[in-house]
Design a protein around this motif. Structure first.
Motif, short mmCIF file in Angstrom:
data_model
loop_
_atom_site.label_atom_id
_atom_site.label_comp_id
_atom_site.label_asym_id
_atom_site.label_seq_id
_atom_site.Cartn_x
_atom_site.Cartn_y
_atom_site.Cartn_z
N PHE A 159 56.79 31.39 54.65
CA PHE A 159 55.91 30.79 53.65
C PHE A 159 56.76 30.37 52.46
CE2 PHE A 159 53.45 33.59 56.23
CZ PHE A 159 52.24 32.96 56.40
N PHE A 213 58.49 35.39 52.81
CA PHE A 213 57.47 34.86 51.91
C PHE A 213 58.05 34.75 50.51
CE2 PHE A 213 54.25 35.64 48.68
CZ PHE A 213 53.18 34.83 49.05
N ALA A 271 47.25 31.52 56.94
CA ALA A 271 48.36 32.43 56.67
C ALA A 271 48.10 33.79 57.30
CB ALA A 271 48.56 32.57 55.17
N LYS A 298 54.70 27.75 57.52
CA LYS A 298 53.41 27.29 57.05
C LYS A 298 53.73 26.45 55.81
CE LYS A 298 49.43 27.80 54.67
NZ LYS A 298 49.52 27.32 53.26
#
Lengths: 532, 532
Positions: free
Chosen positions: B170, B254, B240, B199
């Protein structure tokens, strides 16, 4: 019930008719009322006379605060000072070895020769970490400054490491010395600079006390801070949860069951500040027997299997509980020898009545599963609380797609899976849960012909073994004792060997630090140094 | 709304009146209907014409399976093959640099010079890992066998490492290149041998697509498996959660907010198989100004503070959001200069309307807190969506015991805490939450006189800096970009620098492995080798 011992005492009470105070050891003091639970003799299957204290929330609070307080001084000790402390612990355990082994024998029923070996291993773990602390760092990361770099000058950057803080340790019943009070978790946490709170295993409270006495002597001898090591005696599960929830605790070392391990791991992850939980949870340690070796050495392999699964009456986390046989007629010879050898094995007491009951329950449930056959049992039990060794067999087709058959049955047990094709062996390898170990048994030529099976298995285990049984975990530099979940809760870590210390350390970067403040091991004037 | 693009296509659709396909990149194919959300120009404060697809559960499933499938081949690539792949990615990003920078500029409003620098950094990260993969291992753990050891022979034990498996990444809005689609998480995961599913951040979907095109070209050029890199476009939060919950995903990288990071971390910990979650969540990066340097250099220090807090309009995770001033009259000079300098700063658009709104909300709430005073603000906004820089001040007594004042306010903001004694400085250091960085500003002599403050701060940060501002994170060997929670979710890891790769590797022990099967880097005939 013996008279409770009141209040704080500097030494365990020697005035009672017992060798034990039955108390906790918190902040350098023995304390608590020894009226909580009795120690137990699993061989006689009856309680021993001595009572032990049961820690409550107050003791958790005291111990956590003691450890947090000790951390301030302990984290500033030099590696050399900690090495001396670890050596002193080993020496103090050695000095009381007869009493410790006797106590552990009474509480575990394990033979004294085994416990003597385990005591030696316990001491050698401390010495191994001490040796490591006296060595220069293996790798030193230093990025030297470049004042003339464009567009911006490069600063001086050096990578150090810091201890995480107080560590809660939960020892295992099956290694009352090497994986308990002064076991690998305690040794590696202390080596890293972290104070320890051990929640003593209720199956061997006397052993925990004797070992804690050795630690207390080492603390005094080395003038280490009170609170650097604390023992909480308890047979209550809720104390474990309270301890790992305490915000002074910064990491947990655990050896035990998947059920309890996962429960505590979930608590650690859900804290306001999540902390690392290192749970070593066990495994079925599958044995893959390739066709040519099975053909050539069926009897030898079956003998090794029985010998390994009977170690400690099957109560090893590396006990080989699953055997996958290559297709071929040699299966019959293997099964016959295994049955014959197992039939000669005695029933015996387990470490605790709870473990014995768990074994009976799980074994009985497995016997009801479709496709399962009883392959062999050991000699009939001569006492009601004894556990009889057993092996089951099943076809690969019945085994595949049934993950419940992969569960660890803690005790003298193995499930033998007979494959009808090599594809089935591959399918079983693919379907395996995470394991501490797996073994590939094969003649050299057939092993070299199966790189794909090696690859598949390697991604399911922490240790991949060739032509050896998994019981026996070397304490050395290259050991990895851990594995993909559910073998352990942190596949990145090992609970055995030199690298176990890394679990309780974390990196810190020092940028533009004045040289006199810099930790001595980082003061190299070379970039990206490897100093050893 | 533009015409949706149907079905699977080998290349993003070039036939539309747009430079973008708006699609996902899954298993080497561009797919999905570009009708989910529009890209946005934060400077003009209005949508750009192009639409992008919104991934649903079906795309998560496809991408996760593609990555899992690719893992089987990708984990068997040699370090040298991966090095070539990483170099090819860097080259392909370089080859499209003008278009990538232009796109990122449209979507982020960041100046092109800054984005050119960030693109260079992005490429150099790939090259750094490629270089590392071409080097011999820093440490090789080998325990040689001892056949004559008693009571048991010692086996041959060698420690290797394996990639964890598919990694979900992410990216962050504030570094659309270096911490996004092909940012440090992607580079380090690919270096380790892990396929990646990114993502894409909804604030820069066009940038994600252009960068993914570069990755796609590198995959083709190096004949890497389809599915080794996948892009899911989405502006929906639930995707997510679905992604990190998927059992094919084995780790997560992340960069973002504490709120979202903690939410995803909790999901990862609660999975049937818990997985590592590496969240870099931000920090207030406290600046401690000791008395002598404050006295000597108040103006310079205040200038540096304003310059640093204004970088990227305060949207750096290392932005200095908390300043602790030593007692003394020099506080006044510092505060006056800071106020004067800040008053000259322009209001500007933030990266997204959401970030701007968050800043306004948090700043307004802080202004209401007791003891808080407005110290200074930047120039008035010339457009409604612009954010005006601001600094607040408070006394140490009002600050202490109020953990809510420690929250990161993401944007051009700082809180200055004026201490009346050095004890208060220590108390603030003790009370700090975990931080990515802290800086100690002091003359050499006063720094050397404060080893205790150095010790306290070091246990609260991932990087301890002396006399430099925290903005700017070197990509090098000794960097650590992480820190105690809530700065990051895993204090043991860094998201920047060579060691970032370690996050996606885990140890494996090979016992008694036939030499031809052994990974070449482990075939040394020396014990505990350090080979470089």
């Amino acid at each position: 019930m013996q008279q409770p011992i009141q209040g704080l005492k500097p030494e365990p009470n020697q005035g009672q008719d017992t060798r034990f105070s039955g108390q906790h050891f918190i902040h350098g003091q023995w304390c608590g009322e020894a009226s909580g639970f009795q120690r137990f003799d699993p061989v006689a299957n009856q309680p021993l006379p001595e009572w032990f204290a049961n820690a409550g929330m107050a003791e958790v609070e005291l111990a956590a605060n003691a450890a947090a307080g000790a951390f301030v001084a302990y984290r500033r000790t030099s590696p050399r000072q900690r090495a001396e402390f670890l050596d002193a612990i080993a020496a103090e355990i050695q000095a009381d070895r007869d009493e410790i082994v006797l106590t552990a024998q009474q509480e575990s029923g394990l033979p004294s020769a085994r416990l003597e070996g385990e005591l030696a291993r316990t001491c050698s773990q401390f010495k191994l970490f001490a040796g490591q602390l006296r060595q220069p760092l293996e790798t030193v990361y230093v990025d030297l400054p470049q004042a003339d770099r464009t567009p911006l000058p490069k600063p001086d950057i050096r990578l150090g490491s810091l201890p995480l803080g107080p560590v809660a340790v939960f020892g295992a019943s099956n290694f009352p010395l090497a994986f308990s009070t002064a076991g690998g978790d305690t040794a590696s946490a202390l080596a890293a600079g972290c104070p320890v709170i051990i929640k003593g295993h209720p199956a061997h409270p006397g052993t925990s006390e004797r070992v804690s006495l050795a630690l207390a002597r080492a603390i005094a001898r080395c003038a280490m801070p009170d609170g650097v090591f604390n023992l909480l005696q308890s047979d209550r599960a809720e104390i474990a949860a309270a301890l790992v929830r305490h915000d002074a605790i910064k990491a947990v070392g655990f050896t035990g069951s998947l059920r309890v391990g996962r429960l505590l791991a979930d608590i650690c992850a859900a804290r306001p500040e999540p902390i690392p939980f290192y749970g070593e949870l066990g495994s079925t340690n599958p044995q893959f027997l390739l066709p040519a070796i099975l053909e050539a050495q069926a009897e030898t392999l079956a003998n090794s299997q029985v010998q390994s699964m009977m170690m400690g009456h099957g109560q090893f986390c590396t006990s080989p509980g699953l055997v996958i046989l290559a297709p071929g007629e040699a299966q019959q010879g293997y099964l016959a020898t295994l049955a014959q050898q197992l039939a000669n094995q005695d029933a015996a007491a387990m470490l605790t009545p709870g473990i014995a009951a768990g074994f009976q329950r799980e074994f009985a449930a497995l016997l009801q599963r479709p496709g399962i056959e009883l392959l062999a049992q050991g000699k009939a039990a001569t006492a009601k609380h004894h556990t009889r060794p057993a092996a089951l067999r099943i076809s690969a087709t019945a085994f595949l797609g049934r993950p419940e058959l992969q569960q660890e049955v803690f005790g003298p047990y193995a499930l033998v899976v007979c494959c009808a094709s090599k594809d089935e062996m591959y399918a079983i390898a693919e379907a395996l849960d995470g394991q501490l170990t797996a073994t590939l048994h094969g003649l050299e030529a057939e092993l070299l012909a199966e790189p794909e099976l090696v690859d598949i298995l390697s991604h399911r285990v922490g240790r991949l073994i060739f032509n050896q049984m998994p019981t026996g975990v070397e304490v050395c530099h290259a050991m990895n004792h851990g594995g993909p979940y559910p073998a352990s809760t942190d596949v990145r870590s090992t609970s055995v060997g030199v690298r176990a210390m890394q679990r309780f350390l974390r990196p810190i970067c020092y940028q533009n630090m004045p040289a006199p403040l810099c930790p001595p091991e980082l003061t190299s004037d070379k970039s990206n140094v490897v100093s050893r």
